[in-house]
Design an enzyme around this catalytic site. Structure first.
Site, mmCIF file in Angstrom:
data_model
loop_
_atom_site.group_PDB
_atom_site.id
_atom_site.type_symbol
_atom_site.label_atom_id
_atom_site.label_comp_id
_atom_site.label_asym_id
_atom_site.label_seq_id
_atom_site.Cartn_x
_atom_site.Cartn_y
_atom_site.Cartn_z
ATOM 1 N N SER A 93 0.847 -1.192 0.000
ATOM 2 C CA SER A 93 0.000 0.000 0.000
ATOM 3 C C SER A 93 0.882 1.241 0.000
ATOM 4 O O SER A 93 1.774 1.363 0.849
ATOM 5 C CB SER A 93 -0.876 0.004 1.240
ATOM 6 O OG SER A 93 -1.442 1.282 1.449
ATOM 7 N N GLY A 94 0.622 2.150 -0.935
ATOM 8 C CA GLY A 94 1.479 3.324 -1.057
ATOM 9 C C GLY A 94 1.323 4.287 0.104
ATOM 10 O O GLY A 94 2.310 4.634 0.787
ATOM 11 N N SER A 95 0.097 4.730 0.361
ATOM 12 C CA SER A 95 -0.094 5.720 1.435
ATOM 13 C C SER A 95 0.359 5.141 2.772
ATOM 14 O O SER A 95 0.952 5.837 3.605
ATOM 15 C CB SER A 95 -1.563 6.135 1.505
ATOM 16 O OG SER A 95 -2.392 5.002 1.806
ATOM 17 N N GLY A 137 -1.141 4.907 -3.903
ATOM 18 C CA GLY A 137 0.147 4.500 -4.475
ATOM 19 C C GLY A 137 0.059 3.214 -5.275
ATOM 20 O O GLY A 137 0.639 3.091 -6.355
ATOM 21 N N THR A 138 -0.701 2.236 -4.756
ATOM 22 C CA THR A 138 -0.847 0.990 -5.526
ATOM 23 C C THR A 138 -1.718 1.236 -6.746
ATOM 24 O O THR A 138 -1.482 0.667 -7.813
ATOM 25 C CB THR A 138 -1.453 -0.121 -4.640
ATOM 26 O OG1 THR A 138 -2.648 0.380 -3.988
ATOM 27 C CG2 THR A 138 -0.452 -0.592 -3.604
HETATM 28 O O1 LIG Z 1 -2.007 4.273 -1.453
HETATM 29 C C1 LIG Z 1 -2.400 3.098 -1.448
HETATM 30 O O2 LIG Z 1 -1.927 2.200 -2.163
HETATM 31 C C2 LIG Z 1 -3.444 2.723 -0.409
HETATM 32 N N1 LIG Z 1 -4.291 3.802 0.041
HETATM 33 C C3 LIG Z 1 -5.516 3.149 0.607
HETATM 34 C C4 LIG Z 1 -5.736 1.961 -0.285
HETATM 35 C C5 LIG Z 1 -4.322 1.550 -0.743
HETATM 36 O O3 LIG Z 1 -3.888 0.478 0.060
#
Ligand SMILES: O=C(O)[C@H]1NCC[C@@H]1O
Length: 345
Positions: free
Chosen positions: A91-93, A258-259
């Site tokens: 997961s990006g965030s 991010g993903t």
């Molecule tokens: O940035 C992301 O990849 C995440 N944000 C919430 C859902 C993903 O896991």
């Protein structure tokens, strides 16, 4: 008060998306890999995720990350990503939040102006570069796992909507991607209800028609996220687009995701719409931004894949001691339909 559980949690958000970080109160579990540890928590200790993410302690738009010792000796730390409906492999965030908390609380020593960190995730090793100044982690850039397209222009019949054309791609999570305009919608807060409602229906219809399986880890399967996309625009020489990711059970990612950015880069590259090294600025439903690029190419099983790198910022919002009173009638919290999208049976 007869406390049966006490957890040290650092509140954090990355470009608007909450990614709290558990830094104390949870023991390590057996596992040769972080994916093994994910399965252990998912099958034997899921009450921890329920306690923190369900009400009254959590809410629909909250993720929580659990810092654990890494399995890979090359990593500085490991972490598991707890989301409302699942443990996300990557997961990006949440990577940006976890890195920021690890550095700003000193769990990993901060070096200025650059700190290099290697994190062990359920999707594999992730290298991170943090820009640091005066004790603040100013930005986090992470090399995401290989991302690839499973299907382009996949047609799915959605009850009440008709035929919808979607792309299917992996960016650390399995994504359904759909052009918002093809549904007469736009990435716009004013259209939030329709986007969430339509998004969940398209995701469920796609789930019924297609089973995505990661060729190197069959445990990575199924869809929990759908990304509404908008076309690329050129801005100061960079490719720019907005997106709205609907996270199960039905709420927006407040960050650019991010993903989702990684999955979009895989699709754009497969369509010849972006080149290796070209900057892609991805914006969220609240206008925040991740800056990304394809740092290289590879293959995953039979799939051509891109190596995405994504950069964003996070801020600590609180230092919490979360407790469970042994007389609390809701040891795993609860959900109410006014805040949680309760899917029809
Ligand atoms: O940035 C992301 O990849 C995440 N944000 C919430 C859902 C993903 O896991």
């Amino acid at each position: 008060m007869p406390i049966s559980r006490s957890l040290t949690v650092v509140g954090c958000h990355a470009e608007g998306e909450v990614g709290d970080v558990i830094t104390g109160g949870v023991l390590d579990v057996p596992g040769k890999t972080m994916f093994d540890k994910l399965v252990h928590f998912e099958t034997k200790k899921d009450s921890l995720r329920q306690l923190l993410l369900n009400e009254p302690r959590g809410r629909a738009a909250v993720n929580t990350n659990l810092v654990l010792p890494p399995c890979d000796p090359r990593a500085d730390a490991g972490f598991l990503i707890m989301e409302s409906e699942e443990y996300a492999p990557m997961s990006g965030s949440n990577t940006i939040c976890t890195t920021t908390v690890l550095l700003e609380t000193g769990m990993i020593p901060m070096k200025e102006p650059i700190t290099e960190v290697t994190l062990d995730t359920a999707a594999g090793l992730v290298k991170v570069i943090a820009e640091c100044e005066a004790g603040k982690c100013k930005s986090v850039e992470f090399d995401n796992v290989p991302s690839f397209v499973l299907e382009l222009d996949f047609k799915v019949v959605v009850p009440g909507i008709g035929e919808v054309v979607v792309d299917i791609a992996y960016g650390g999570m399995m994504y359904v991607l759909v052009d918002a305009a093809s549904l007469g919608l736009a990435v716009d807060n004013q259209q939030s209800r329709q986007l969430v409602e339509v998004g969940e229906r398209i995701k469920r219809a796609t789930e019924a028609a297609y089973v995505p399986i990661h060729p190197e880890n069959p445990g990575i399967t199924g869809f929990s996220v759908i990304a509404f996309t908008e076309p690329l625009k050129k801005e100061d020489g960079c490719q720019v687009a907005a997106n709205a990711v609907v996270v199960s059970p039905g709420r927006f990612d407040r960050s650019p995701c991010g993903t989702g950015t990684s999955a979009r880069l895989a699709v754009l590259h497969a369509r010849g719409e972006i080149k290796e090294g070209e900057i892609f600025k991805h914006r969220s439903i609240i206008g925040t931004e991740f800056v990304s690029r394809i740092r290289g190419l590879t293959t995953v099983g039979k799939y051509p894949a891109v190596l995405p790198t994504v950069k964003g910022r996070a801020w600590i919002t609180s230092y919490k001691q979360v407790v469970l009173d042994s007389t609390d009638p809701f040891p795993e919290g609860f959900r109410v339909g006014d805040q949680w999208h309760i899917a029809p049976n």
